[in-house]
Design a protein around this motif. Sequence first.
Motif, short mmCIF file in Angstrom:
data_model
loop_
_atom_site.label_atom_id
_atom_site.label_comp_id
_atom_site.label_asym_id
_atom_site.label_seq_id
_atom_site.Cartn_x
_atom_site.Cartn_y
_atom_site.Cartn_z
N PHE A 43 0.84 -1.19 0.00
CA PHE A 43 0.00 0.00 0.00
C PHE A 43 0.87 1.24 0.00
N ILE A 44 0.27 2.36 -0.38
CA ILE A 44 0.91 3.66 -0.29
C ILE A 44 -0.07 4.61 0.39
N ALA A 45 0.46 5.56 1.15
CA ALA A 45 -0.36 6.56 1.83
C ALA A 45 0.28 7.92 1.64
N PHE A 46 -0.53 8.88 1.21
CA PHE A 46 -0.08 10.25 0.98
C PHE A 46 -0.36 11.07 2.24
N LYS A 47 0.69 11.53 2.90
CA LYS A 47 0.56 12.29 4.14
C LYS A 47 0.47 13.79 3.84
N SER A 48 -0.01 14.54 4.82
CA SER A 48 -0.24 15.97 4.61
C SER A 48 1.05 16.79 4.53
N ASP A 49 2.16 16.24 4.96
CA ASP A 49 3.42 16.98 4.95
C ASP A 49 4.26 16.73 3.69
N GLY A 50 3.62 16.22 2.63
CA GLY A 50 4.35 15.95 1.39
C GLY A 50 5.14 14.67 1.42
N LYS A 51 4.84 13.82 2.39
CA LYS A 51 5.54 12.54 2.50
C LYS A 51 4.63 11.40 2.03
N LEU A 52 5.25 10.43 1.41
CA LEU A 52 4.57 9.22 0.98
C LEU A 52 5.15 8.09 1.82
N ILE A 53 4.29 7.28 2.42
CA ILE A 53 4.76 6.13 3.18
C ILE A 53 4.03 4.90 2.66
N GLY A 54 4.53 3.74 2.99
CA GLY A 54 3.83 2.54 2.57
C GLY A 54 4.57 1.27 2.92
N HIS A 55 4.07 0.20 2.33
CA HIS A 55 4.66 -1.12 2.52
C HIS A 55 4.74 -1.78 1.16
N GLY A 56 5.92 -2.27 0.80
CA GLY A 56 6.13 -2.86 -0.52
C GLY A 56 5.81 -4.34 -0.60
N GLY A 57 5.42 -4.93 0.51
CA GLY A 57 5.17 -6.37 0.54
C GLY A 57 6.13 -7.06 1.48
N CYS A 58 7.33 -6.52 1.56
CA CYS A 58 8.36 -7.03 2.47
C CYS A 58 8.85 -5.90 3.38
N ASN A 59 9.09 -4.74 2.80
CA ASN A 59 9.69 -3.62 3.52
C ASN A 59 8.77 -2.41 3.59
N ARG A 60 8.89 -1.67 4.70
CA ARG A 60 8.26 -0.37 4.80
C ARG A 60 9.11 0.61 3.98
N MET A 82 14.83 -5.59 4.72
CA MET A 82 14.58 -7.00 5.00
C MET A 82 14.56 -7.79 3.69
N LEU A 83 14.85 -9.05 3.78
CA LEU A 83 14.85 -9.94 2.62
C LEU A 83 13.67 -10.91 2.76
N CYS A 84 12.93 -11.07 1.69
CA CYS A 84 11.76 -11.96 1.67
C CYS A 84 11.89 -12.91 0.49
N PRO A 85 10.98 -13.87 0.35
CA PRO A 85 11.03 -14.79 -0.79
C PRO A 85 11.03 -14.03 -2.12
N PRO A 86 11.63 -14.61 -3.15
CA PRO A 86 11.78 -13.93 -4.45
C PRO A 86 10.48 -13.37 -5.03
N ASP A 87 9.37 -14.09 -4.93
CA ASP A 87 8.13 -13.58 -5.53
C ASP A 87 7.66 -12.30 -4.82
N ILE A 88 7.85 -12.23 -3.52
CA ILE A 88 7.48 -11.02 -2.77
C ILE A 88 8.43 -9.88 -3.12
N MET A 89 9.71 -10.18 -3.21
CA MET A 89 10.69 -9.14 -3.57
C MET A 89 10.44 -8.62 -4.98
N ASP A 90 10.07 -9.51 -5.91
CA ASP A 90 9.75 -9.08 -7.28
C ASP A 90 8.58 -8.10 -7.28
N GLY A 91 7.54 -8.42 -6.50
CA GLY A 91 6.39 -7.52 -6.40
C GLY A 91 6.77 -6.18 -5.80
N GLU A 92 7.63 -6.19 -4.81
CA GLU A 92 8.08 -4.95 -4.18
C GLU A 92 8.88 -4.11 -5.16
#
Length: 131
Positions: A43-60, A82-92
């Motif tokens: 997911f991605i979240a647009f914050k009010s201070d011009g920052k974008l945060i989220g989670h790529g599937g493995c890493n914030r 962090m390191l995750c299985p290849p399919d998760i890393m590919d998605g990230e």
Amino acid sequence: MRALIIAIALTLSACAGEPPMEPNTVMDLTGSEWGVAETESQFIAFKSDGKLIGHGGCNRFFASYTQDEDALTIGPIGSTKMLCPPDIMDGEHALFAALKNTARADISHLTLTLKDENNAAIITLQRRDWD
């Protein structure tokens, strides 16, 4: 008497007509959260201070963003390592590439389509915050 009632009803209905149309504006992304439909972990979240945060599937991750109407620029992405299985890393990696190549956005209440500089769709995200 009946004519007077009809005249009043017509006058009131004319006053209660459609509100004037606002100019065609693009939705502000500030405060919104969007997810990849195929997985709940990205997911991605647009914050009010011009920052974008989220989670790529493995890493914030985090980045900066600017929006000017439909033009959307996302700054360099920083993330945990962090390191995750290849399919998760590919998605990230695919999500990070989509964010990096974003130049425009088509925004509706339910979907956010990120587009490249040639206006080609890169990825479509689903709204996650319904308020």
